[in-house]
Enzyme design. Structure first.
Site, PDB file in Angstrom:
ATOM      1  N   TRP A 106      65.468  60.138  58.795  1.00  0.00           N
ATOM      2  CA  TRP A 106      65.490  61.074  57.331  1.00  0.00           C
ATOM      3  C   TRP A 106      65.689  62.055  58.830  1.00  0.00           C
ATOM      4  CZ3 TRP A 106      65.790  61.471  52.755  1.00  0.00           C
ATOM      5  CH2 TRP A 106      66.182  63.119  52.275  1.00  0.00           C
ATOM      6  N   MET A 160      56.740  57.214  54.355  1.00  0.00           N
ATOM      7  CA  MET A 160      57.625  58.589  55.033  1.00  0.00           C
ATOM      8  C   MET A 160      56.678  58.750  56.193  1.00  0.00           C
ATOM      9  SD  MET A 160      59.706  59.808  51.411  1.00  0.00           S
ATOM     10  CE  MET A 160      57.930  59.387  50.823  1.00  0.00           C
ATOM     11  N   THR A 161      56.333  57.806  57.210  1.00  0.00           N
ATOM     12  CA  THR A 161      56.115  58.774  58.336  1.00  0.00           C
ATOM     13  C   THR A 161      56.497  59.719  59.052  1.00  0.00           C
ATOM     14  OG1 THR A 161      56.755  57.209  59.121  1.00  0.00           O
ATOM     15  CG2 THR A 161      54.525  56.152  58.542  1.00  0.00           C
ATOM     16  N   TYR A 162      56.230  60.507  58.051  1.00  0.00           N
ATOM     17  CA  TYR A 162      57.173  62.129  58.573  1.00  0.00           C
ATOM     18  C   TYR A 162      56.705  63.206  57.734  1.00  0.00           C
ATOM     19  CZ  TYR A 162      60.794  59.916  56.197  1.00  0.00           C
ATOM     20  OH  TYR A 162      61.559  59.184  54.857  1.00  0.00           O
ATOM     21  N   GLU A 163      56.772  64.327  58.799  1.00  0.00           N
ATOM     22  CA  GLU A 163      56.823  65.889  58.030  1.00  0.00           C
ATOM     23  C   GLU A 163      54.849  65.842  58.146  1.00  0.00           C
ATOM     24  OE1 GLU A 163      58.756  68.370  55.387  1.00  0.00           O
ATOM     25  OE2 GLU A 163      59.575  67.753  57.441  1.00  0.00           O
ATOM     26  N   GLU A 190      57.755  60.465  44.159  1.00  0.00           N
ATOM     27  CA  GLU A 190      57.177  61.130  44.204  1.00  0.00           C
ATOM     28  C   GLU A 190      56.274  62.008  43.255  1.00  0.00           C
ATOM     29  OE1 GLU A 190      58.247  63.397  48.325  1.00  0.00           O
ATOM     30  OE2 GLU A 190      59.994  61.498  48.410  1.00  0.00           O
ATOM     31  N   TYR A 191      55.505  62.441  43.696  1.00  0.00           N
ATOM     32  CA  TYR A 191      54.507  62.959  42.802  1.00  0.00           C
ATOM     33  C   TYR A 191      54.237  62.511  41.819  1.00  0.00           C
ATOM     34  CZ  TYR A 191      54.653  66.340  46.831  1.00  0.00           C
ATOM     35  OH  TYR A 191      54.194  66.601  47.978  1.00  0.00           O
TER      36      TYR A 191
END
Length: 474
Positions: A449, A324-327, A261-262
Site C-alpha cells: 500500500w 494490513m500490517t501498517y498504519e 472494514e469496521y
C-alpha cells in the site's frame, strides 16, 4: 545489489570506488540524477554489483544489455520477468542470469555446483558441456544464479489515470497482482463504477493478474451500516455475486479482494458465511477470492476494526488473506514507524497459528509520514514518499537515524517558520528487514500500500530477495 548507508564525507564517486561499481549506475538506480552530489548522512543507497547487475540507461534496449552480459535476449527477459523486450525503463536494474567462474586446477563440476548451490545439470546445460562433464583449468564457465524464494506480490493503487497506467507499465515485472482501489458495494448488491481500463491494459501487457477490490466505503468512510445491510441480506449478496462475475469476466479480473472494514462484531459469522457463499460460486468460474484483514495479535483483540475479522475462518475459506500490517504510525496519531517490524512480527506470530502460511500476504507500506512536534491531539501528519522524505532531510540538513527495534529510518527538522517536524519512512534497510521476515515465516508474499509513492530502492531489494511468481492464465 548491496545496501550502503551514507557516512559523513561520502560521495557517489567514493562509494562507487569502494564497491567497484559505477557512480552513474548508482545515481540512476537510486533516482539521484537531479542532485547526485548531495547525499544525506544516514541515507541508504542500493549499489549494483558489477557483472551481476546493470542499470538501464537512456538509449539502452534489451539486446544491448544482453550483449553486455553475454546472454540471449530471451534468457535476460526470463530472468527479469520482462513480458516483452520493449518493456524496460531507465533506472531499473537488470540481473545477469549467470555469474562467471574460472575453473581452478583439480575442480570438478560437482564441486563448483556445491560451491554455488546449484545443480550439476544446470551448469552442464548452461555451458553445453554434455554428458562427459569435462572442464579445464582456466576455462570460464557460466553459473546459473541459484533460485531465490518464490513468492507473490500485490500492489493496491488509487491512481487509475495515465500516471497509474505508466506506473504499472514500469513496475509490472515486479508484481503478481495489481489491485485498483476500489469498487464499493451498495445495499442492494450493485457496485459503483470504476474507470480502470487503462490500468488493466497495462497489467495485461506485463502479465500481471488484476484483482478487483470491493469495499464497504460510503460517504467518505468505511461504513459499518453498509456492511451490515449486505451481510444480513441474502438477496443482496446474490445480486453482488452476479455483478462480481459479470464485471470480472467483462474486464479480465483474476479474482476479488474484499476489503470490508469496521464490520460490526455481531456480523462476524455473517461475514464468514458470506465468504463461503462467494467462494462456492466464484471458484467454479475460475476466480480467486481473498480478503484484507486488520492487524490482530490475538483472537480476543478488542475494537470495531478487529473483532469481525475471523483469522481462522478466513484462512479456511479464501485463497489468501492480506494482513494490513501498517498504519501503527497513522496520520492522526503520534509520530512512530508506519510498520515497525517488531509489531508486524507480533501479528504474524498469531496469524501463522490459525492461517496456513502459504495463504498469508504481509502488508508493506510504500510511504512515510511527516508530523508536527510536539504532537497535538487532533492534528494530522502529511503523507510523504520515501524519496520525498530524503529530499526533506537534504533540504533542512537533517541526519537520518535508524530505529533498530522498529527497523525504520526517521529524522527531525525545523522548517522556515520555526516549526519542528518528525519524519518516519521506509528505506532499503527497512524493506530488507520485511523481506527477511516474509522468508523467515514462509509466507505467500507481500502486498504494497500503495503505488504512486516514488520509492526507487524498494524494487531492486525485492528483486534480489524474491523471485516474483507470475501466472499465464488464472
Amino acid at each position: 545489489m548491496r545496501i550502503h548507508v551514507v557516512q559523513r564525507g561520502d560521495s557517489i564517486w567514493k562509494i562507487a570506488q569502494n564497491y567497484g561499481s559505477n557512480s552513474h549506475q548508482i545515481a540512476l538506480l537510486n533516482d539521484l540524477m537531479d542532485n547526485p552530489d548531495t547525499l544525506v548522512v544516514g541515507q541508504s543507497l542500493v549499489i549494483p554489483e558489477p557483472g551481476r547487475d546493470y542499470v538501464i540507461q537512456p538509449g539502452d534496449d534489451l539486446w544491448s544489455v544482453a550483449q553486455i552480459f553475454g546472454v540471449t535476449v530471451q534468457e535476460l527477459a526470463e530472468a527479469n520477468n520482462i513480458a516483452h523486450p520493449s518493456l524496460i525503463y531507465v533506472g531499473q536494474m537488470l540481473t545477469n542470469p549467470y555469474i562467471s567462474h574460472t575453473v581452478r586446477e583439480g575442480e570438478s563440476i560437482w564441486e563448483i555446483a556445491q560451491q554455488y548451490g546449484v545443480s550439476v545439470e544446470h551448469i552442464t546445460s548452461a555451458n553445453n558441456v554434455g554428458t562427459s562433464g569435462l572442464i579445464f583449468p582456466g576455462q570460464t564457465i557460466k553459473i546459473p544464479l541459484a533460485s531465490g524464494s518464490v513468492a507473490e506480490t500485490n500492489a493496491y493503487m488509487t491512481q487509475l489515470n495515465e500516471q497509474g497506467q505508466s506506473e504499472v507499465m514500469m513496475l509490472g515485472r515486479y508484481l503478481t497482482y495489481v489491485s485498483p482501489f476500489r469498487y464499493s458495494v451498495k445495499e442492494n448488491g450493485t457496485l459503483t463504477q470504476l474507470q480502470d481500463q487503462t490500468v488493466l491494459e497495462a497489467a495485461k501487457a506485463n502479465n500481471v493478474s488484476p484483482m478487483m477490490v470491493v469495499t464497504n466505503f460510503s460517504q467518505g468512510e468505511m461504513s459499518s451500516d453498509l456492511a451490515a445491510a449486505l451481510l444480513r441480506n441474502p438477496d443482496a449478496q446474490e445480486s453482488l455475486v452476479t455483478n462480481l462475475i459479470k464485471t470480472m469476466r467483462d474486464k479480465g479480473y483474476a479474482g476479488v479482494n474484499f476489503n470490508f472494514e469496521y464490520v460490526y462484531p455481531e456480523d462476524r459469522e455473517n461475514y464468514n458465511n458470506f465468504l463461503r457463499r462467494v467462494v462456492s460460486e466464484l471458484h467454479p468460474e475460475g476466480f480467486l477470492v481473498s480478503t484484507a484483514l486488520a492487524p490482530k495479535e490475538s483472537a480476543q483483540q478488542q475494537g470495531l476494526l478487529y473483532e469481525a475479522h475471523d483469522y481462522q475462518a478466513h484462512g479456511e475459506i479464501v485463497d489468501f488473506v492480506i494482513l494490513m500490517t501498517y498504519e501503527w504510525g497513522w496520520a492522526g496519531g503520534r509520530p512512530r514507524a508506519i510498520a515497525p517490524i517488531n509489531k508486524v512480527r507480533d501479528v504474524l506470530d498469531y496469524a501463522v497459528t490459525v492461517i496456513p502460511r502459504n495463504k498469508i500476504m504481509m502488508g508493506m507500506p510504500l510511504y512515510g509520514r511527516d508530523w508536527n512536534v510536539p504532537w497535538e491531539e487532533g492534528t494530522l501528519a502529511d503523507t510523504v514518499s520515501p524519496k520525498a522524505a530524503v529530499q526533506l532531510a537534504r533540504k533542512y540538513g537533517a541526519t537520518i537515524q535508524y530505529d533498530e527495534t522498529a527497523q525504520s529510518p526517521f529524522f527531525s527538522y525545523v522548517d522556515e517558520d520555526g516549526q519542528k517536524h518528525e519524519v518516519w519512512f521506509e528505506d532499503a534497510r527497512s524493506v530488507q528487514a520485511k523481506y527477511d521476515t516474509v522468508m523467515t515465516y514462509g509466507l505467500r508474499g507481500v502486498s504494497y500500500w500503495v503505488l504512486g509513492m516514488p520509492f526507487p530502492q524498494n524494487w531492486p531489494v525485492l528483486q534480489r530477495n524474491i523471485n516474483v511468481r507470475k501466472f499465464e492464465n488464472l
